[in-house]
Structure formats: structure tokens, C-alpha cells
Design a protein around this motif. Sequence first.
Motif, PDB file in Angstrom:
ATOM      1  N   LEU A  25      -9.297   2.325  58.741  1.00 18.11           N
ATOM      2  CA  LEU A  25      -9.939   3.447  59.465  1.00 18.11           C
ATOM      3  C   LEU A  25      -9.267   4.628  59.846  1.00 18.11           C
ATOM      4  CD1 LEU A  25     -12.115   1.205  61.955  1.00 18.11           C
ATOM      5  CD2 LEU A  25     -12.915   2.017  59.555  1.00 18.11           C
ATOM      6  N   MET A  26      -7.930   4.295  59.963  1.00 22.88           N
ATOM      7  CA  MET A  26      -7.121   5.732  60.485  1.00 22.88           C
ATOM      8  C   MET A  26      -6.160   6.100  59.381  1.00 22.88           C
ATOM      9  SD  MET A  26      -7.967   5.661  63.423  1.00 22.88           S
ATOM     10  CE  MET A  26      -8.668   4.634  64.792  1.00 22.88           C
ATOM     11  N   ASP A  27      -6.246   5.485  58.246  1.00 19.93           N
ATOM     12  CA  ASP A  27      -5.623   6.052  56.971  1.00 19.93           C
ATOM     13  C   ASP A  27      -6.145   7.110  56.395  1.00 19.93           C
ATOM     14  OD1 ASP A  27      -4.585   6.168  54.248  1.00 19.93           O
ATOM     15  OD2 ASP A  27      -3.935   4.093  54.354  1.00 19.93           O
ATOM     16  N   GLU A  28      -5.390   8.413  56.787  1.00 21.24           N
ATOM     17  CA  GLU A  28      -5.676   9.814  56.245  1.00 21.24           C
ATOM     18  C   GLU A  28      -6.301   9.740  54.755  1.00 21.24           C
ATOM     19  OE1 GLU A  28      -6.281  12.055  58.489  1.00 21.24           O
ATOM     20  OE2 GLU A  28      -5.264  11.373  60.301  1.00 21.24           O
ATOM     21  N   ASP A  29      -5.455   9.121  53.985  1.00 20.70           N
ATOM     22  CA  ASP A  29      -5.235   9.129  52.538  1.00 20.70           C
ATOM     23  C   ASP A  29      -6.634   8.531  52.023  1.00 20.70           C
ATOM     24  OD1 ASP A  29      -4.426  10.337  49.994  1.00 20.70           O
ATOM     25  OD2 ASP A  29      -3.275   8.493  49.679  1.00 20.70           O
TER      26      ASP A  29
END
Length: 374
Positions: A77-81
Motif C-alpha cells: 500500500l505504500m510502495d510508490e513503484d
Amino acid sequence: MAREFDASAHYGRRIADVHDDGIAVKDQLPGRAPALPAVRGPITSMLFERLVRPPHRFGLLSLPLLSFPARFAGPVLMDEDVQLALFVCYELHYRGFAGVDDRWEWSPSLLEVREILEARFEEGLARAIPYPPASRPEQTRQALAELVGTAVDGPDLAGFLQGQADLEQFREFGAHRSIHHLREAGPHTWAIPGLDGRPKAALPAIQADEYGGGSAGRTRSELFRATMRGLGLDDSYGAYLDRVPAITLAISNTMSLFGLHRRHLGALLGHLAVFETISSISNRRYSTGLGRLGGDEATRRFYDEHARADAVREQTAAHDMCGEFVTRHPTRVGDVLYGAACALTLDRLFAEHVMSRWRRGASSLREGDAAAKL
């Protein structure tokens, strides 16, 4: 100290068309789509390099998605890619991107990539949001109310915007929300073909306000563009895609995931029902906060309209839409409640991100070469 509202900061790059209801509509240039955003890692780097070429087969074994499974070891959920890659895949079902062939929308190669990203995303949602306990269909309305009432407390973002936020913080909030609000009700509208009976009648009744009830000047996206102009923000579709973080994209991706998959129909309805339930009070607070900063009527109208309409639509969403849906499909009560829980949890995670940054005196938006100051 709160900064004063500065109406001179408006963007004035479009020609106004005043409709019969007195609301000025500033239309985007026809056919204009946003540019692809900047890459945020190996997945978006690979994906965007492919998308600027004509549709073709990828050859999945060469993809970093499969070659480097550790890429998904962190919180998705916090993975930018991951979130940006999934967002771009979904955006091809909305307006697309300049320089990207529209045929990519249903390209088998891209759908294979999207399937991998969706699987990781759904796993991340399941880890963060437990599936609610079983309920009987006749208990659905009460269960929805209890979900809202017992949701894990998080930072009071609406209260902060109402009473303490300065203008720059409110502008950041507007940039975040533009990712969803300028799409209007698109993801939830996808539910209509899969419904029948009272739910099929209830959902368009809810959506009618979102689409302005036939008035171009009153569509919610147009009202939000007026809010953005009043805040001195660029009201172009997708203007702040490079600035928003993964959690903002995850909120939008959840709606697209539920909307594009018929198996998630119940979750999509529950998601919308919770939005209608919590929206009225929050939007009233947002409007009050803008008024405190000197925002005029046009700048506040988006929030005022939501505060008024959502208080009425809440009952339609819970009873006629969700209640009747689970009466017809009693095995899908859990899906409805899960969608509602997703909406509440992601909203809390978003508030935690924003407020934690602001408490440190930092921006809640992304910085970097592609992230110029608002």
C-alpha cells in the motif's frame, strides 16, 4: 498562523462558459490527456518504456515483476513503484495518457502485467484490512453503521483542516484529492450494469448529483476544479500525479480494482455506502476551513454541495442499494462490509500520512525533480 486566501493566485488558462445556472465552466482543451508521470522504480521504468511504443507482446519472463519477487517484500500500500504502475494501468480505462496508444487499454500483455500487480495489491489490502465477520443480510445496514462507529481512530484531518490548517496545507489537500475528484464517480458507475431491481435504480439516483443532474456547471468534477482554481492550483486533469504519494494512489486504485472486476461488485457498493455515510460531516468541516481562510462561495461550493446531498444519499446507499443487494445476494454480505472497511482504513492511513508530515513541518506531497512546488 493561517495565511490569508489569495484570489489572485487563480489559474486562468481556460475560456469560461457561463451556463443557465450561473456557474462558469472552464473546459479543458478537447482531446487533451495528461503526460505519463515520472518513473518511481524498476516496474514503472519498464512499463512506461513499453507504453510509449505501439502495443506489443512483453515476454513476461523478462519482467522485473517476476524476476525479482523480493520487490514486493515491503508494504504494498505504500510502495510508490507498484501503486503508480497500477494507477497507470487503470487510467487507460479513464482518459489515458498523451503519447500512449489507446489500444493498450485491452492489450493482453498489459492485462497480464496488471494481473500481477493486482494480485500483490489485493494481498496488501487483505493484510491491512481483515475480512469482516459474517452477518445476515437483514443486519447489513446495522453492520455498516457499526463499522463506521468502531473504525480505528486516526488523526482528525477534517477537524485540522476546519480549524488549524494554513492555506498551503489546504492546497496540498486539494492536490491529493484531485486524483479522485476530477474523475467524478467513474469507478462506482461501473457497478450499474451488474445490478438489477432496486439497487440498479438506487445507484444512478446517487450518481445523478455527481454528474450535475444534467447541468455541466454542477458536475462534482467541475465544482472541484473551481475549488482548485480558488486555491491557486492547476485544475488540469492529472496535474498533480507526480506529486501525490503511494497512499493517495492506493485509495484511487482500490476504487478502480473494485469497479473493474465484477467479483468485487459487493465491495464497490459497500465502499460507496461508507463514502456517503462519512462525507457529509467531513465536507462541512472542509467548507468551514476554507471559509476561515477567506475562500469565496465558488471555492467552497464543492464541499457545500456534498455536505447537503450526501446527508440524504446516505440512507439510499445503505438501504436501497446495499440492503437490497444483499437480500438478492445473501452470500455477498461480507463483500459489502469488506469494501466499507477498505474505504475507512485507507482514509485513516491517508490521514496518518498527511498529519505526520505536517506535524514535522514537512510537505505531505512528494518532493524531487518531478515534484515542483505547488
